[in-house]
Design an enzyme around this catalytic site. Sequence first.
Site, short mmCIF file in Angstrom:
data_model
loop_
_atom_site.label_atom_id
_atom_site.label_comp_id
_atom_site.label_asym_id
_atom_site.label_seq_id
_atom_site.Cartn_x
_atom_site.Cartn_y
_atom_site.Cartn_z
N ASP A 161 -3.23 -0.63 2.30
CA ASP A 161 -2.89 -2.38 2.30
C ASP A 161 -3.93 -2.80 2.58
O ASP A 161 -4.18 -3.95 2.02
CB ASP A 161 -1.75 -2.42 2.77
CG ASP A 161 -0.56 -1.26 2.65
OD1 ASP A 161 0.51 -1.48 1.77
OD2 ASP A 161 -0.74 -0.39 3.20
N HIS A 188 3.99 0.12 6.34
CA HIS A 188 3.56 0.16 4.93
C HIS A 188 4.44 0.16 3.88
O HIS A 188 5.16 0.89 3.51
CB HIS A 188 2.61 1.49 4.81
CG HIS A 188 2.43 1.90 3.41
ND1 HIS A 188 1.43 1.15 2.70
CD2 HIS A 188 2.81 3.06 2.52
CE1 HIS A 188 1.25 1.75 1.57
NE2 HIS A 188 1.96 2.76 1.49
#
Length: 326
Positions: A161, A188
């Site tokens: 990310d 996540h």
Amino acid sequence: MAQNKESSTMKAGLNPVKVVVVGTGSVGSTTAYTLLLSGMVAEIVLIDINKDKADGEGMDLNHAAPMTTDCRVYVGDYPDCANAAIVIITGGANQKPGQTRMDLAAKNAKIMQEIIPNIVKNAPDTILLLATNPVDVLTSISYKLSGFPASRVIGSGTLLDSARLRYNLSKYYNISSESIGAFIIGEHGDSELPVWSLASIAGMRLRDYCEKSNQKFDQDALEKIFEKTRSAAYDIIKRKGYTAYGIAAGLVRIVETILKNEGSLLTVSTVGDYFGVKQVALSVPTKVDRTGAHHIVGLSLDDNEIEEVKKSGQNIKSVCSRLGFD
Ligand SMILES: NC(=O)C1=CN([C@@H]2O[C@H](COP(=O)(O)OP(=O)(O)OC[C@H]3O[C@@H](n4cnc5c(N)ncnc54)[C@H](O)[C@@H]3O)[C@@H](O)[C@H]2O)C=CC1
Ligand SMILES: CC(=O)C(=O)O
């Protein structure tokens, strides 16, 4: 691409490094390929309950070896984890369009209950590196199942990310992503958050960078960039059914950090106490070296960020509890 390049470990006369990849689907096979091309390891072992799939991937990968590195790839079973430096876990269900990562929790937790004891029995000193989703829940659970110290149970966390955020910011500001210091912490998944209070370009806070480079500082644009980052997996899965290149690059980056004893700070997920949430795996910048992942920095976040990361940690912890892992 170099022909018959010797793996760097062999060239240096070091012990040949073995890495195991459990799960040879889209993520596992792409990771094995990226690892093979990296030249960092001498042996890659592939393990999957679908033996035909693993065999096919093994054959295909070995045909790349003579044109790239001298890495040996073979299909094995858990006893082949013996003496592996790292065991990468990518086995399990992936998201179908519209599914969240957390929707996979119950199914993939059962798979971890099967996989982890087998690895531990055969490779008690290895480092577990998990990608299977929901990665923070499964890292928390695998920590308990393995009995390993938290430093040796590492989830890929928000490394991907953070890379997506830096890519999106680099497009917006029209500069290279390596000039951007920005990262995502927490889960996540849907409750992750960007740390705008510490984001920088060339060492300057974003607002200062904009002022110095005669650009408007636009917080709304940053929020849109974060939204695009958070929804990236959904957007890719809707189009091609899975994501693989980003996570494979991320996993191999973590492997590199471990094998080269770099001590780099990466946003990986490990079990610890975070902002009052105890014993949960989530991502903050974490030092990764030959011994695993270690928390060494306390982040100075602003009040909103602290609230958000607490919520994210509590969210992961409540899913672990629902699955019987308090
Ligand atoms: N952490 C991250 O950033 C990312 C995580 N993922 C996750 O990685 C996982 C794998 O995704 P894909 O490779 O796309 O799925 P896939 O369906 O292509 O492959 C999964 C593989 O796992 C194997 N498997 C299932 N149960 C197993 C068991 N008990 N033991 C050994 N192998 C087993 C299957 O036979 C299959 O080959 C998913 O959970 C996905 O959500 C995917 C992309 C990014
Ligand atoms: C699937 C997934 O977790 C990702 O690409 O971020």
